[in-house]
Every structure is written in structure tokens, then in C-alpha cells.
Design a protein around this motif. Structure first.
Motif, PDB file in Angstrom:
ATOM      1  N   GLY A 239       0.799  -1.219   0.000  1.00 10.66           N
ATOM      2  CA  GLY A 239       0.000   0.000   0.000  1.00 10.66           C
ATOM      3  C   GLY A 239       0.830   1.267   0.000  1.00 10.66           C
ATOM      4  O   GLY A 239       1.916   1.317   0.566  1.00 10.66           O
ATOM      5  N   THR A 240       0.281   2.294  -0.644  1.00 11.35           N
ATOM      6  CA  THR A 240       0.938   3.605  -0.664  1.00 11.35           C
ATOM      7  C   THR A 240       0.216   4.597   0.229  1.00 11.35           C
ATOM      8  O   THR A 240       0.621   5.747   0.330  1.00 11.35           O
ATOM      9  CB  THR A 240       0.972   4.171  -2.097  1.00 11.35           C
ATOM     10  N   GLY A 241      -0.853   4.152   0.888  1.00 12.80           N
ATOM     11  CA  GLY A 241      -1.623   5.037   1.756  1.00 12.80           C
ATOM     12  C   GLY A 241      -0.960   5.207   3.106  1.00 12.80           C
ATOM     13  O   GLY A 241       0.114   4.652   3.392  1.00 12.80           O
ATOM     14  N   LYS A 242      -1.616   5.980   3.954  1.00 13.83           N
ATOM     15  CA  LYS A 242      -1.099   6.259   5.296  1.00 13.83           C
ATOM     16  C   LYS A 242      -0.899   4.956   6.067  1.00 13.83           C
ATOM     17  O   LYS A 242      -1.782   4.112   6.118  1.00 13.83           O
ATOM     18  CB  LYS A 242      -2.079   7.162   6.043  1.00 13.83           C
ATOM     19  N   GLY A 243       0.270   4.777   6.615  1.00  9.48           N
ATOM     20  CA  GLY A 243       0.569   3.581   7.385  1.00  9.48           C
ATOM     21  C   GLY A 243       0.682   2.320   6.547  1.00  9.48           C
ATOM     22  O   GLY A 243       0.589   1.229   7.063  1.00  9.48           O
ATOM     23  N   GLY A 244       0.863   2.470   5.227  1.00 12.30           N
ATOM     24  CA  GLY A 244       1.002   1.311   4.357  1.00 12.30           C
ATOM     25  C   GLY A 244      -0.315   0.709   3.921  1.00 12.30           C
ATOM     26  O   GLY A 244      -0.344  -0.396   3.370  1.00 12.30           O
ATOM     27  N   ARG A 245      -1.415   1.429   4.127  1.00 11.45           N
ATOM     28  CA  ARG A 245      -2.721   0.905   3.729  1.00 11.45           C
ATOM     29  C   ARG A 245      -2.849   0.888   2.211  1.00 11.45           C
ATOM     30  O   ARG A 245      -2.335   1.750   1.517  1.00 11.45           O
ATOM     31  CB  ARG A 245      -3.834   1.734   4.344  1.00 11.45           C
ATOM     32  N   VAL A 246      -3.549  -0.112   1.706  1.00 11.89           N
ATOM     33  CA  VAL A 246      -3.781  -0.259   0.272  1.00 11.89           C
ATOM     34  C   VAL A 246      -4.946   0.650  -0.112  1.00 11.89           C
ATOM     35  O   VAL A 246      -6.030   0.567   0.474  1.00 11.89           O
ATOM     36  CB  VAL A 246      -4.090  -1.724  -0.097  1.00 11.89           C
ATOM     37  N   THR A 247      -4.710   1.530  -1.085  1.00 14.76           N
ATOM     38  CA  THR A 247      -5.730   2.466  -1.542  1.00 14.76           C
ATOM     39  C   THR A 247      -6.422   1.931  -2.791  1.00 14.76           C
ATOM     40  O   THR A 247      -5.960   0.975  -3.416  1.00 14.76           O
ATOM     41  CB  THR A 247      -5.107   3.832  -1.868  1.00 14.76           C
ATOM     42  N   LYS A 248      -7.517   2.578  -3.159  1.00  8.94           N
ATOM     43  CA  LYS A 248      -8.224   2.216  -4.386  1.00  8.94           C
ATOM     44  C   LYS A 248      -7.289   2.395  -5.583  1.00  8.94           C
ATOM     45  O   LYS A 248      -7.285   1.594  -6.515  1.00  8.94           O
ATOM     46  CB  LYS A 248      -9.465   3.090  -4.544  1.00  8.94           C
ATOM     47  N   GLY A 249      -6.451   3.439  -5.543  1.00  5.84           N
ATOM     48  CA  GLY A 249      -5.489   3.669  -6.613  1.00  5.84           C
ATOM     49  C   GLY A 249      -4.481   2.536  -6.727  1.00  5.84           C
ATOM     50  O   GLY A 249      -4.076   2.169  -7.836  1.00  5.84           O
ATOM     51  N   ASP A 250      -4.075   1.968  -5.588  1.00  3.36           N
ATOM     52  CA  ASP A 250      -3.150   0.826  -5.614  1.00  3.36           C
ATOM     53  C   ASP A 250      -3.799  -0.367  -6.316  1.00  3.36           C
ATOM     54  O   ASP A 250      -3.159  -1.060  -7.114  1.00  3.36           O
ATOM     55  CB  ASP A 250      -2.747   0.422  -4.193  1.00  3.36           C
ATOM     56  N   VAL A 251      -5.087  -0.616  -6.023  1.00  3.59           N
ATOM     57  CA  VAL A 251      -5.792  -1.739  -6.641  1.00  3.59           C
ATOM     58  C   VAL A 251      -5.961  -1.491  -8.139  1.00  3.59           C
ATOM     59  O   VAL A 251      -5.721  -2.383  -8.965  1.00  3.59           O
ATOM     60  CB  VAL A 251      -7.154  -1.973  -5.955  1.00  3.59           C
ATOM     61  N   LEU A 252      -6.360  -0.261  -8.505  1.00  4.87           N
ATOM     62  CA  LEU A 252      -6.526   0.065  -9.920  1.00  4.87           C
ATOM     63  C   LEU A 252      -5.212  -0.085 -10.680  1.00  4.87           C
ATOM     64  O   LEU A 252      -5.183  -0.612 -11.790  1.00  4.87           O
ATOM     65  CB  LEU A 252      -7.071   1.490 -10.082  1.00  4.87           C
ATOM     66  N   LEU A 253      -4.111   0.367 -10.086  1.00 10.52           N
ATOM     67  CA  LEU A 253      -2.800   0.262 -10.723  1.00 10.52           C
ATOM     68  C   LEU A 253      -2.400  -1.204 -10.875  1.00 10.52           C
ATOM     69  O   LEU A 253      -1.874  -1.606 -11.922  1.00 10.52           O
ATOM     70  CB  LEU A 253      -1.748   1.021  -9.910  1.00 10.52           C
ATOM     71  N   ALA A 254      -2.675  -2.009  -9.857  1.00  8.32           N
ATOM     72  CA  ALA A 254      -2.350  -3.439  -9.933  1.00  8.32           C
ATOM     73  C   ALA A 254      -3.165  -4.122 -11.027  1.00  8.32           C
ATOM     74  O   ALA A 254      -2.648  -4.962 -11.769  1.00  8.32           O
ATOM     75  CB  ALA A 254      -2.599  -4.102  -8.579  1.00  8.32           C
ATOM     76  N   LEU A 255      -4.442  -3.755 -11.146  1.00  9.24           N
ATOM     77  CA  LEU A 255      -5.282  -4.341 -12.198  1.00  9.24           C
ATOM     78  C   LEU A 255      -4.790  -3.911 -13.567  1.00  9.24           C
ATOM     79  O   LEU A 255      -4.736  -4.713 -14.500  1.00  9.24           O
ATOM     80  CB  LEU A 255      -6.746  -3.921 -12.004  1.00  9.24           C
ATOM     81  N   GLU A 256      -4.421  -2.634 -13.686  1.00 11.52           N
ATOM     82  CA  GLU A 256      -3.938  -2.104 -14.971  1.00 11.52           C
ATOM     83  C   GLU A 256      -2.618  -2.748 -15.381  1.00 11.52           C
ATOM     84  O   GLU A 256      -2.404  -3.053 -16.554  1.00 11.52           O
ATOM     85  CB  GLU A 256      -3.764  -0.586 -14.844  1.00 11.52           C
ATOM     86  N   ASN A 257      -1.727  -2.958 -14.426  1.00 12.60           N
ATOM     87  CA  ASN A 257      -0.406  -3.524 -14.720  1.00 12.60           C
ATOM     88  C   ASN A 257      -0.406  -5.042 -14.753  1.00 12.60           C
ATOM     89  O   ASN A 257       0.618  -5.649 -15.030  1.00 12.60           O
ATOM     90  CB  ASN A 257       0.620  -3.045 -13.683  1.00 12.60           C
ATOM     91  N   GLY A 258      -1.523  -5.671 -14.424  1.00 12.24           N
ATOM     92  CA  GLY A 258      -1.590  -7.132 -14.429  1.00 12.24           C
ATOM     93  C   GLY A 258      -0.871  -7.769 -13.258  1.00 12.24           C
ATOM     94  O   GLY A 258      -0.400  -8.905 -13.357  1.00 12.24           O
ATOM     95  N   THR A 259      -0.760  -7.058 -12.157  1.00 13.33           N
ATOM     96  CA  THR A 259      -0.113  -7.603 -10.965  1.00 13.33           C
ATOM     97  C   THR A 259      -0.951  -8.773 -10.449  1.00 13.33           C
ATOM     98  O   THR A 259      -2.159  -8.631 -10.266  1.00 13.33           O
ATOM     99  CB  THR A 259      -0.011  -6.521  -9.863  1.00 13.33           C
ATOM    100  N   PRO A 260      -0.322  -9.932 -10.253  1.00 10.94           N
ATOM    101  CA  PRO A 260      -1.105 -11.092  -9.806  1.00 10.94           C
ATOM    102  C   PRO A 260      -1.621 -10.894  -8.380  1.00 10.94           C
ATOM    103  O   PRO A 260      -0.884 -10.471  -7.492  1.00 10.94           O
ATOM    104  CB  PRO A 260      -0.112 -12.252  -9.883  1.00 10.94           C
ATOM    105  N   MET A 261      -2.916 -11.182  -8.204  1.00  6.96           N
ATOM    106  CA  MET A 261      -3.551 -11.153  -6.888  1.00  6.96           C
ATOM    107  C   MET A 261      -4.324 -12.453  -6.744  1.00  6.96           C
ATOM    108  O   MET A 261      -4.959 -12.905  -7.697  1.00  6.96           O
ATOM    109  CB  MET A 261      -4.516  -9.969  -6.763  1.00  6.96           C
ATOM    110  N   PRO A 262      -4.275 -13.083  -5.567  1.00 10.04           N
ATOM    111  CA  PRO A 262      -5.003 -14.337  -5.389  1.00 10.04           C
ATOM    112  C   PRO A 262      -6.513 -14.099  -5.421  1.00 10.04           C
ATOM    113  O   PRO A 262      -6.990 -13.014  -5.116  1.00 10.04           O
ATOM    114  CB  PRO A 262      -4.548 -14.822  -4.009  1.00 10.04           C
ATOM    115  N   ALA A 263      -7.236 -15.136  -5.805  1.00  8.10           N
ATOM    116  CA  ALA A 263      -8.696 -15.069  -5.796  1.00  8.10           C
ATOM    117  C   ALA A 263      -9.183 -15.049  -4.358  1.00  8.10           C
ATOM    118  O   ALA A 263      -8.510 -15.551  -3.448  1.00  8.10           O
ATOM    119  CB  ALA A 263      -9.278 -16.254  -6.552  1.00  8.10           C
ATOM    120  N   LEU A 264     -10.346 -14.468  -4.156  1.00  2.79           N
ATOM    121  CA  LEU A 264     -10.919 -14.452  -2.816  1.00  2.79           C
ATOM    122  C   LEU A 264     -11.235 -15.866  -2.372  1.00  2.79           C
ATOM    123  O   LEU A 264     -11.693 -16.684  -3.168  1.00  2.79           O
ATOM    124  CB  LEU A 264     -12.222 -13.643  -2.806  1.00  2.79           C
TER     125      LEU A 264
END
Length: 158
Positions: free
Chosen positions: A101-126
């Protein structure tokens, strides 16, 4: 177009002739504080920049527009995702808790998720959870007895 100087001074040299189109940020004149400094700029000229080949200009532009890479931050143990990031990742069926995360205290922001989706960063399924494990335990029954209704007292003021 007219130009109004922000500081007081004496016009020592005009660098660009009137009526010429110039780019933003190009100096148009030299202003000095003392009249004795005017002579020092009598032969002053602007050094022209050498033209950059188109391939090098494109590479430079691509390098300057690349998104910044977030610095690694120790993950939080409690609520590492902001609510908007959690909603977005869950709506895509992905678990974004592994992102840095790039948010305060290392929290994952909506922008972090959008960037990961755009860049194809692998994320596990729920992980699928059963309904039985997500329901709350029944509340304990109360041992208190219900209070008897209070009779209205009739008072007369006559």
C-alpha cells in the motif's frame, strides 16, 4: 501579448524580438537592480538547446510518464485495505491484501488496486467462505423479567 514584471528593476536587455512566437519558459529579457549592471549584459545571448532526436525524445517522455513504484512498507495487521480498495477488489473477486500500500501507514488504496489491475499484478482469488462460518453466534437469552405496566394515577385538581 504584454508582460508585467513582478519585481522592480531596470530593463538591461530584450532577448526576444516583439511579435515572435516563443515557448513557455523561454527568457524574454534581462532585468537588473542597478543601472551600473546594464553594461554587463550588452552582449548577452540565450544559449540555444540542441534539438533532441525523436527516438530519444520518445524514450525520455516514456521514462517521465511511468508511474512511480511504491516504496515497500511493512504491512498492517489490522485493516490493510481502505474501504474503497476492499470493495473494488472484492467486486473483481480478488484478494488485494497482498499488495503493497501507498496510503497512510502502508494501507492499500483504491489507486493501488486500480494500478495493480492495470499492470496485471497477480492477486489471489478471494477465498470462498461458507455461510455457517460467517453467521454470528446466537445472542444469549436474557434472564430479566418484563416489568409490569404502571397504572396511571388519576388525580383531580377540582
Amino acid at each position: 501579448m504584454d508582460f508585467e514584471a513582478q519585481d522592480d528593476g531596470i530593463l538591461a536587455k530584450i532577448l526576444m524580438p516583439p511579435g515572435q512566437d516563443i515557448a513557455v519558459g523561454v527568457p524574454i529579457c534581462v532585468i537588473v537592480e542597478e543601472a551600473s549592471d546594464v553594461a554587463a549584459f550588452a552582449n548577452f545571448t540565450i544559449q540555444e538547446e540542441t534539438p533532441v532526436p525523436p527516438a530519444a525524445a520518445a524514450a525520455t517522455a516514456a521514462a517521465t510518464t511511468a508511474p512511480p513504484v511504491p516504496a515497500p512498507v511493512a504491512p498492517m495487521s489490522v485493516h490493510p485495505l481502505l474501504p474503497s480498495a476492499r470493495h473494488l477488489s472484492e467486486s473483481k473477486g480478488l484478494d488485494a491484501t497482498s499488495l503493497i500500500g501507498t496510503g497512510k501507514g502502508g494501507r492499500v488504496t483504491k489507486g493501488d488496486v486500480l494500478l495493480a489491475l492495470e499492470n496485471g499484478t497477480p492477486m489471489p482469488a478471494l477465498a470462498k467462505t461458507s455461510l455457517a462460518s460467517t453467521t454470528a453466534a446466537p445472542l444469549p437469552t436474557s434472564t430479566a423479567t418484563a416489568a409490569a405496566p404502571v397504572a396511571a394515577a388519576a388525580t383531580s385538581t377540582s
